[in-house]
Enzyme design. Structure first.
Site, PDB file in Angstrom:
ATOM      1  CE  LYS A 185       4.913  -3.209  -3.311  1.00 13.04           C
ATOM      2  NZ  LYS A 185       4.198  -2.727  -2.101  1.00 13.04           N
ATOM      3  CB  THR A 186       0.502  -1.400  -8.228  1.00 16.61           C
ATOM      4  OG1 THR A 186       1.000  -2.588  -7.610  1.00 16.61           O
ATOM      5  CG2 THR A 186      -0.201  -1.773  -9.524  1.00 16.61           C
TER       6      THR A 186
ATOM      7  CG  HIS B 192       5.764  -9.450   2.170  1.00 20.06           C
ATOM      8  ND1 HIS B 192       6.825  -8.615   1.898  1.00 20.06           N
ATOM      9  CD2 HIS B 192       6.182 -10.296   3.136  1.00 20.06           C
ATOM     10  CE1 HIS B 192       7.842  -8.952   2.676  1.00 20.06           C
ATOM     11  NE2 HIS B 192       7.468  -9.972   3.435  1.00 20.06           N
TER      12      HIS B 192
ATOM     13  CG  ASP C 103      -2.237  -0.770   0.911  1.00 15.63           C
ATOM     14  OD1 ASP C 103      -2.445  -1.145  -0.262  1.00 15.63           O
ATOM     15  OD2 ASP C 103      -2.989  -1.051   1.853  1.00 15.63           O
TER      16      ASP C 103
HETATM   17  P1  GDP Z   1       1.140  -1.138  -3.467  1.00 12.74           P
HETATM   18  O1  GDP Z   1       0.485  -2.129  -2.551  1.00 12.74           O
HETATM   19  O2  GDP Z   1       2.462  -0.684  -2.920  1.00 12.74           O
HETATM   20  O3  GDP Z   1       1.237  -1.604  -4.890  1.00 12.74           O
HETATM   21  O4  GDP Z   1       0.214   0.193  -3.442  1.00 12.74           O
HETATM   22  P2  GDP Z   1      -0.874   0.683  -4.497  1.00 12.74           P
HETATM   23  O5  GDP Z   1      -0.238   1.242  -5.717  1.00 12.74           O
HETATM   24  O6  GDP Z   1      -1.888  -0.384  -4.690  1.00 12.74           O
HETATM   25  O7  GDP Z   1      -1.491   1.929  -3.697  1.00 12.74           O
HETATM   26  C1  GDP Z   1      -2.101   1.764  -2.426  1.00 12.74           C
HETATM   27  C2  GDP Z   1      -3.036   2.921  -2.136  1.00 12.74           C
HETATM   28  O8  GDP Z   1      -2.301   4.133  -2.051  1.00 12.74           O
HETATM   29  C3  GDP Z   1      -4.081   3.141  -3.220  1.00 12.74           C
HETATM   30  O9  GDP Z   1      -5.304   3.480  -2.611  1.00 12.74           O
HETATM   31  C4  GDP Z   1      -3.523   4.290  -4.014  1.00 12.74           C
HETATM   32  O10 GDP Z   1      -4.508   5.053  -4.670  1.00 12.74           O
HETATM   33  C5  GDP Z   1      -2.829   5.104  -2.946  1.00 12.74           C
HETATM   34  N1  GDP Z   1      -1.723   5.865  -3.532  1.00 12.74           N
HETATM   35  C6  GDP Z   1      -0.759   5.371  -4.328  1.00 12.74           C
HETATM   36  N2  GDP Z   1       0.093   6.366  -4.704  1.00 12.74           N
HETATM   37  C7  GDP Z   1      -0.357   7.490  -4.122  1.00 12.74           C
HETATM   38  C8  GDP Z   1       0.104   8.840  -4.133  1.00 12.74           C
HETATM   39  O11 GDP Z   1       1.101   9.214  -4.771  1.00 12.74           O
HETATM   40  N3  GDP Z   1      -0.613   9.743  -3.399  1.00 12.74           N
HETATM   41  C9  GDP Z   1      -1.705   9.384  -2.696  1.00 12.74           C
HETATM   42  N4  GDP Z   1      -2.327  10.340  -2.021  1.00 12.74           N
HETATM   43  N5  GDP Z   1      -2.166   8.130  -2.653  1.00 12.74           N
HETATM   44  C10 GDP Z   1      -1.503   7.187  -3.360  1.00 12.74           C
HETATM   45 MG    MG Z   2       0.753  -3.428  -5.728  1.00 14.70          MG
END
Ligand code: GDP
Ligand code: MG
Length: 391
Positions: free
Chosen positions: A24-25, A84, A21
């Site tokens: 990354k994606t 993970h 969260d």
């Molecule tokens: P991952 O699990 O690392 O791949 O994270 P995700 O890309 O799925 O993002 C997790 C959450 O964080 C989602 O609800 C995204 O919309 C939010 N998010 C991701 N990048 C940003 C950002 O640059 N700014 C904000 N405010 N929220 C973000």
């Molecule tokens: Mg992801």
């Protein structure tokens, strides 16, 4: 017919890592968006990256967690994993292949357990260059973000990454995806940091060919295809190869087709992400974890000595010692195999210790001194090691 792959720029393998969260994606999608606007990539939306890899059996397809793009100076294959556990399996254990990584840290949350675990494992498997994306900078306040940056630099330094000189770029994947120019600019800055900070790796193209198998697919009417990143050497259409590390013993085959990201190629080399079509290879004679190698260059074995670091509880590892008779899972290249641990004269290994151990795996797999691996138990990483010698 399809356009052939033309090698015009150095190819590098990178990936996003970091806590769930932290974005990354979203960042991966944003990078493809910014580069497609620049004309050197194809936009891959969030839900196409974040989908289970198993079912993409149309055409010769690379594991779909890979995206491909170019900057002005380089061609990149970029890997992003949904969770993970997938991360450990696909990136960390295959991370000998990663030339660099983008560590994604949320400016709102700072370092979390998976952040620290990914950095530790990246170090262990030889990822020498990390660039930090301090993500969600759109939502954080500057003082807190400054603190998070300090904390990340300290973490990197503690793992030997030279945190003082590591590029740390404040980005917003989300706002960049929405096209906000301030934040698309932040993605450009991140890519510039990757281009300049991650060096072009030395490729062992003269060594005998070896490909750890990541995925096996059946292409109707064509046969069995394996995908993965070439660890060393080169391979051409028509080359004879051996498939090793399976229950059936070494299997001979010939490469009858070669592609990268859907584009045919005549020859591929260390570092390339490829799909190999193998003549006469039944689908069930090969699976993830085996290797495809030049004939008679690799002998699978199961007993070895290793130097192993047992993660501390703080790093997400065990809180109790391990002793002779311990039987965790060993993640070696793309293989996942149980092993018996013998600590010899060292009675016990405590969390935080580095020890020498003898390991007997549940089956023969290709091993060699210097090979890195992770030890997992109950869904978490508890150790990271390097093969010292084969027995
Ligand atoms: P991952 O699990 O690392 O791949 O994270 P995700 O890309 O799925 O993002 C997790 C959450 O964080 C989602 O609800 C995204 O919309 C939010 N998010 C991701 N990048 C940003 C950002 O640059 N700014 C904000 N405010 N929220 C973000
Ligand atoms: Mg992801």
């Amino acid at each position: 017919s399809k356009t052939a792959y033309v090698r015009t720029k150095p190819h590098l393998n990178i990936g996003t890592m970091g806590h769930v969260d932290h974005g990354k994606t979203t960042l991966t999608a944003a990078i493809t968006k910014v580069l497609s606007d620049r004309g050197t990539g194809t936009f891959v939306p969030f839900d196409r990256i974040d989908r289970a890899p198993e079912e993409a059996a149309r055409g010769i397809t690379i594991n779909i967690a890979h995206v491909e793009y170019e900057t002005d100076t380089r061609h990149y294959a970029h890997v992003d994993m949904p969770g993970h556990a997938d991360y450990i399996k696909n990136m960390v254990t295959g991370a000998a292949q990663l030339d660099g990584a983008i560590l994604v840290v949320s400016a709102l949350d700072g370092i979390m357990p998976q952040t620290a675990e990914h950095v530790l494992l990246a170090r262990q498997v030889g990822v020498d260059h990390i660039v930090v994306a301090l993500n969600k900078a759109d939502a954080g306040d500057d003082e807190l973000t400054d603190l998070v940056e300090l904390e990340v630099r300290e973490l990197l330094t503690s793992q030997g990454y030279g945190g003082d000189t590591t590029p740390v770029v404040r980005v917003s994947g989300l706002r960049a995806l929405e096209g906000d120019p301030r934040w698309t600019g932040s993605i450009e800055a991140l890519l510039d940091a990757v281009d300049t900070y991650v060096p072009i790796p030395v490729r062992y193209t003269d060594a005998p060919f070896l490909l750890p198998v990541e995925n096996v697919l059946t292409i109707t009417g064509r046969g069995t295809v394996v995908t993965g990143a070439i660890e060393r050497g080169t391979v051409r259409v028509g080359d004879k190869v051996q498939v090793l590390g399976g229950d059936l013993g070494p299997q001979a085959s010939t490469v009858t087709g070669l592609e990268t990201f859907g584009k045919p190629m005549e020859s591929a080399e260390a570092g390339d992400n490829v799909a190999l079509l193998l003549r006469g290879m039944p689908r069930d004679a090969i699976r993830r974890g085996q290797v495809v190698a030049a004939p008679d260059t690799v002998v699978p074995s199961r007993r070895f000595t290793a130097r192993v670091y047992i993660l501390s509880g703080r790093e997400g590892g065990r809180t109790t010692p391990v002793a002779t008779g311990y039987r965790p899972q060993f993640y070696i290249r793309t293989a996942d195999v149980v092993g018996d641990v013998d600590l010899g004269d060292t009675a016990v290994a405590r969390p935080g210790d580095t020890v020498t151990m003898t390991v007997e795996l549940g089956r023969d797999i290709p091993l060699e001194p210097g090979l890195g691996f992770a030890i997992r138990e109950g869904g978490r990483t508890v150790g990271a090691g390097t093969v010292s010698s084969l027995l």
